[in-house]
Design a protein around this motif. Structure first.
Motif, PDB file in Angstrom:
ATOM      1  N   MET A   1      -2.149  13.441  -8.196  1.00  0.00           N
ATOM      2  CA  MET A   1      -1.785  12.357  -7.350  1.00  0.00           C
ATOM      3  C   MET A   1      -1.617  11.102  -8.202  1.00  0.00           C
ATOM      4  SD  MET A   1      -3.656  10.734  -4.033  1.00  0.00           S
ATOM      5  CE  MET A   1      -3.494  12.179  -3.020  1.00  0.00           C
ATOM      6  N   PRO A   2      -0.252  10.505  -8.232  1.00  0.00           N
ATOM      7  CA  PRO A   2      -0.084   9.238  -8.986  1.00  0.00           C
ATOM      8  C   PRO A   2      -0.838   8.040  -8.257  1.00  0.00           C
ATOM      9  CG  PRO A   2       1.901   9.718  -7.353  1.00  0.00           C
ATOM     10  CD  PRO A   2       0.983  10.903  -7.305  1.00  0.00           C
ATOM     11  N   THR A   3      -1.023   7.228  -9.297  1.00  0.00           N
ATOM     12  CA  THR A   3      -1.664   5.910  -9.058  1.00  0.00           C
ATOM     13  C   THR A   3      -0.911   4.613  -9.167  1.00  0.00           C
ATOM     14  OG1 THR A   3      -3.774   6.619  -9.923  1.00  0.00           O
ATOM     15  CG2 THR A   3      -3.491   4.281  -9.499  1.00  0.00           C
ATOM     16  N   VAL A   4      -0.625   3.812  -7.946  1.00  0.00           N
ATOM     17  CA  VAL A   4      -0.050   2.698  -8.128  1.00  0.00           C
ATOM     18  C   VAL A   4      -0.880   1.528  -7.939  1.00  0.00           C
ATOM     19  CG1 VAL A   4       1.804   1.542  -6.922  1.00  0.00           C
ATOM     20  CG2 VAL A   4       2.104   4.064  -6.925  1.00  0.00           C
ATOM     21  N   LEU A   5      -0.549   0.531  -8.777  1.00  0.00           N
ATOM     22  CA  LEU A   5      -1.255  -0.739  -8.741  1.00  0.00           C
ATOM     23  C   LEU A   5      -0.158  -1.809  -8.253  1.00  0.00           C
ATOM     24  CD1 LEU A   5      -3.835  -2.218 -10.852  1.00  0.00           C
ATOM     25  CD2 LEU A   5      -1.864  -3.732 -10.435  1.00  0.00           C
ATOM     26  N   ILE A   6      -0.574  -2.571  -7.235  1.00  0.00           N
ATOM     27  CA  ILE A   6       0.263  -3.714  -6.824  1.00  0.00           C
ATOM     28  C   ILE A   6      -0.463  -5.083  -6.718  1.00  0.00           C
ATOM     29  CG2 ILE A   6       1.456  -4.654  -4.753  1.00  0.00           C
ATOM     30  CD1 ILE A   6       1.470  -1.454  -3.602  1.00  0.00           C
ATOM     31  N   THR A   7       0.197  -5.955  -7.477  1.00  0.00           N
ATOM     32  CA  THR A   7      -0.284  -7.296  -7.304  1.00  0.00           C
ATOM     33  C   THR A   7       0.373  -8.266  -6.481  1.00  0.00           C
ATOM     34  OG1 THR A   7       1.125  -8.425  -8.924  1.00  0.00           O
ATOM     35  CG2 THR A   7      -0.962  -7.277  -9.981  1.00  0.00           C
ATOM     36  N   GLY A   8      -0.310  -9.304  -5.906  1.00  0.00           N
ATOM     37  CA  GLY A   8       0.254 -10.046  -4.905  1.00  0.00           C
ATOM     38  C   GLY A   8       0.374  -9.195  -3.531  1.00  0.00           C
ATOM     39  N   ALA A   9      -0.766  -8.420  -3.438  1.00  0.00           N
ATOM     40  CA  ALA A   9      -0.655  -7.268  -2.425  1.00  0.00           C
ATOM     41  C   ALA A   9      -1.027  -8.049  -0.999  1.00  0.00           C
ATOM     42  CB  ALA A   9      -1.482  -6.058  -2.514  1.00  0.00           C
ATOM     43  N   ALA A  10      -1.647  -8.981  -0.785  1.00  0.00           N
ATOM     44  CA  ALA A  10      -1.959  -9.896   0.422  1.00  0.00           C
ATOM     45  C   ALA A  10      -0.727 -10.127   1.240  1.00  0.00           C
ATOM     46  CB  ALA A  10      -2.897 -10.812   0.231  1.00  0.00           C
ATOM     47  N   SER A  11       0.569 -10.635   0.760  1.00  0.00           N
ATOM     48  CA  SER A  11       1.589 -11.107   1.301  1.00  0.00           C
ATOM     49  C   SER A  11       2.835 -10.794   0.831  1.00  0.00           C
ATOM     50  CB  SER A  11       1.341 -12.555   1.740  1.00  0.00           C
ATOM     51  OG  SER A  11       1.262 -13.143   0.068  1.00  0.00           O
ATOM     52  N   GLY A  12       3.908 -11.241   1.378  1.00  0.00           N
ATOM     53  CA  GLY A  12       5.225 -11.186   0.994  1.00  0.00           C
ATOM     54  C   GLY A  12       5.721  -9.594   0.629  1.00  0.00           C
ATOM     55  N   LEU A  13       6.433  -9.782  -0.820  1.00  0.00           N
ATOM     56  CA  LEU A  13       6.688  -8.472  -1.220  1.00  0.00           C
ATOM     57  C   LEU A  13       5.648  -7.603  -1.775  1.00  0.00           C
ATOM     58  CD1 LEU A  13       9.515 -10.061  -3.641  1.00  0.00           C
ATOM     59  CD2 LEU A  13      10.048  -8.349  -1.583  1.00  0.00           C
ATOM     60  N   GLY A  14       4.698  -7.969  -2.268  1.00  0.00           N
ATOM     61  CA  GLY A  14       3.525  -7.281  -2.426  1.00  0.00           C
ATOM     62  C   GLY A  14       3.097  -6.417  -1.225  1.00  0.00           C
ATOM     63  N   LEU A  15       2.945  -7.200  -0.233  1.00  0.00           N
ATOM     64  CA  LEU A  15       2.273  -6.651   1.026  1.00  0.00           C
ATOM     65  C   LEU A  15       3.366  -5.572   1.619  1.00  0.00           C
ATOM     66  CD1 LEU A  15       0.491  -6.346   3.307  1.00  0.00           C
ATOM     67  CD2 LEU A  15       1.511  -8.174   4.511  1.00  0.00           C
ATOM     68  N   ALA A  16       4.791  -5.833   1.444  1.00  0.00           N
ATOM     69  CA  ALA A  16       5.725  -4.872   1.948  1.00  0.00           C
ATOM     70  C   ALA A  16       5.527  -3.663   1.093  1.00  0.00           C
ATOM     71  CB  ALA A  16       6.879  -5.528   1.743  1.00  0.00           C
ATOM     72  N   PHE A  17       5.368  -3.769  -0.064  1.00  0.00           N
ATOM     73  CA  PHE A  17       5.318  -2.454  -1.046  1.00  0.00           C
ATOM     74  C   PHE A  17       3.995  -1.648  -0.712  1.00  0.00           C
ATOM     75  CE2 PHE A  17       8.167  -4.458  -4.656  1.00  0.00           C
ATOM     76  CZ  PHE A  17       8.901  -3.193  -4.639  1.00  0.00           C
ATOM     77  N   LEU A  18       2.902  -2.394  -0.337  1.00  0.00           N
ATOM     78  CA  LEU A  18       1.777  -1.769  -0.211  1.00  0.00           C
ATOM     79  C   LEU A  18       2.083  -0.773   1.435  1.00  0.00           C
ATOM     80  CD1 LEU A  18      -1.434  -1.356  -0.275  1.00  0.00           C
ATOM     81  CD2 LEU A  18      -1.680  -3.589   0.981  1.00  0.00           C
ATOM     82  N   GLN A  19       2.638  -1.708   2.202  1.00  0.00           N
ATOM     83  CA  GLN A  19       3.023  -0.928   3.440  1.00  0.00           C
ATOM     84  C   GLN A  19       3.793   0.329   3.357  1.00  0.00           C
ATOM     85  OE1 GLN A  19       4.086  -4.416   5.697  1.00  0.00           O
ATOM     86  NE2 GLN A  19       2.154  -4.790   6.536  1.00  0.00           N
ATOM     87  N   HIS A  20       4.778   0.144   2.429  1.00  0.00           N
ATOM     88  CA  HIS A  20       5.547   1.223   2.146  1.00  0.00           C
ATOM     89  C   HIS A  20       4.651   2.538   1.742  1.00  0.00           C
ATOM     90  CE1 HIS A  20       8.617   3.659   0.575  1.00  0.00           C
ATOM     91  NE2 HIS A  20       8.266   3.754  -0.740  1.00  0.00           N
ATOM     92  N   TYR A  21       4.035   2.387   0.752  1.00  0.00           N
ATOM     93  CA  TYR A  21       3.221   3.476  -0.049  1.00  0.00           C
ATOM     94  C   TYR A  21       2.349   3.921   0.942  1.00  0.00           C
ATOM     95  CZ  TYR A  21       5.638   2.893  -4.426  1.00  0.00           C
ATOM     96  OH  TYR A  21       6.656   2.615  -5.408  1.00  0.00           O
ATOM     97  N   LEU A  22       1.392   2.999   1.710  1.00  0.00           N
ATOM     98  CA  LEU A  22       0.436   3.559   2.767  1.00  0.00           C
ATOM     99  C   LEU A  22       1.137   4.364   3.870  1.00  0.00           C
ATOM    100  CD1 LEU A  22      -1.679   0.558   3.299  1.00  0.00           C
ATOM    101  CD2 LEU A  22      -2.353   2.729   2.299  1.00  0.00           C
ATOM    102  N   SER A  23       2.479   4.361   3.849  1.00  0.00           N
ATOM    103  CA  SER A  23       3.114   4.785   5.055  1.00  0.00           C
ATOM    104  C   SER A  23       3.752   6.180   4.826  1.00  0.00           C
ATOM    105  CB  SER A  23       4.334   3.953   5.641  1.00  0.00           C
ATOM    106  OG  SER A  23       5.449   3.992   4.821  1.00  0.00           O
ATOM    107  N   LEU A  24       3.749   6.528   3.589  1.00  0.00           N
ATOM    108  CA  LEU A  24       4.104   7.724   2.860  1.00  0.00           C
ATOM    109  C   LEU A  24       3.468   9.118   3.550  1.00  0.00           C
ATOM    110  CD1 LEU A  24       4.851   6.911  -0.848  1.00  0.00           C
ATOM    111  CD2 LEU A  24       6.633   6.957   1.149  1.00  0.00           C
ATOM    112  N   PRO A  25       4.021  10.055   3.673  1.00  0.00           N
ATOM    113  CA  PRO A  25       3.467  11.394   4.226  1.00  0.00           C
ATOM    114  C   PRO A  25       2.110  11.730   3.554  1.00  0.00           C
ATOM    115  CG  PRO A  25       5.806  11.654   4.367  1.00  0.00           C
ATOM    116  CD  PRO A  25       5.451  10.324   3.767  1.00  0.00           C
ATOM    117  N   THR A  26       2.399  11.612   2.090  1.00  0.00           N
ATOM    118  CA  THR A  26       1.287  11.715   1.173  1.00  0.00           C
ATOM    119  C   THR A  26       1.100  10.720   0.340  1.00  0.00           C
ATOM    120  OG1 THR A  26       1.707  14.080   1.267  1.00  0.00           O
ATOM    121  CG2 THR A  26       0.439  13.175  -0.609  1.00  0.00           C
TER     122      THR A  26
END
Length: 238
Positions: A1-26
């Motif tokens: 399983m790959p690992t993704v690290l996202i900075t600025g994850a509490a808001s804006g683009l970082g949060l949108a990236f976080l929500q995208h990866y959390l929404s994936l089937p896996t």
């Protein structure tokens, strides 16, 4: 399983990236980083860390926690706009007036460089050992067309423009010095990220921007390392 690290994850683009990866089937293993508290996420393979990306000590503490952890993808979106606080109070809703030649001050310049340029350098350098443990490591950095010298035809934006130009130079050097890691500088568009306290004219949502950038990332290393592109992969002049 790959690992993704996202900075600025509490808001804006970082949060949108976080929500995208959390929404994936896996979903991948996700490491979320921000200087502010992150919303709780009840998911396995998810960790969060509160730290200042321009603090060497904070990043050293993170490195100790992540020792021997391969990181496949770093999405670095932490940063600030560089508006002069007193000018924001005097000219609400007028971004150009809050970062103009007349308004700009030393404190704002230094604070913006520390966050956007120095912070980028420290984050990437700190995570190099983890990236080198991955099979095909990538670093994607949120830049801005405002950091382009050839694009600057309107002036102003002193702190933000200069800090993003410096960020571009930092990441370009990483792409030369660390060729085993793929680096990409991306202009996400004019995005409503709350870097300013009001919505700028023509701003798109963070979700729309991330949707386009995810398609770009899905192309893998098709775009040469060290390139500066928009969210569709089109080159931007330096």
């Amino acid at each position: 399983m790959p690992t993704v690290l996202i900075t600025g994850a509490a808001s804006g683009l970082g949060l949108a990236f976080l929500q995208h990866y959390l929404s994936l089937p896996t979903p991948p293993t996700i490491i979320a980083v921000d200087r502010h508290e992150l919303a709780p996420v009840n998911r396995a393979h998810y960790t969060k860390h509160i730290l200042n990306v321009s603090s060497e000590q904070s990043l050293q503490d993170l490195a100790k926690e992540l020792k021997h952890t391969p990181i496949d993808l770093v999405i670095h979106s932490a940063g600030i706009r560089g508006l002069v606080p007193s000018a924001v109070a005097a000219h609400p809703g007028d971004a150009p007036a809050t970062e103009s030649l007349e308004a700009m001050d030393v404190a704002t310049m230094l604070r913006t460089f520390e966050s956007n340029a120095l912070g980028t350098f420290l984050v990437i350098r700190t995570l190099l050992p983890n990236l080198r443990l991955a099979a095909a490591p990538r670093v994607v950095v949120m830049s801005s067309r405002m950091g382009s010298l050839s694009y600057n035809t309107t002036g102003g934006g002193y702190a933000y423009r200069a800090s993003k130009a410096a960020l571009n130079a930092v990441v370009k050097s990483f792409s030369v010095d660390v060729p085993e890691i793929h680096f990409l500088l991306v202009h996400p568009g004019r995005v409503e990220t709350r870097l300013v306290e009001w919505k700028e004219e023509g701003a798109i949502s963070a979700e729309e921007s991330v949707g386009d950038m995810v398609k770009l990332l899905e192309k893998g290393n098709e775009v040469e390392s060290g390139r500066f592109v928009d969210r569709w992969g089109v080159d931007i002049g330096w």
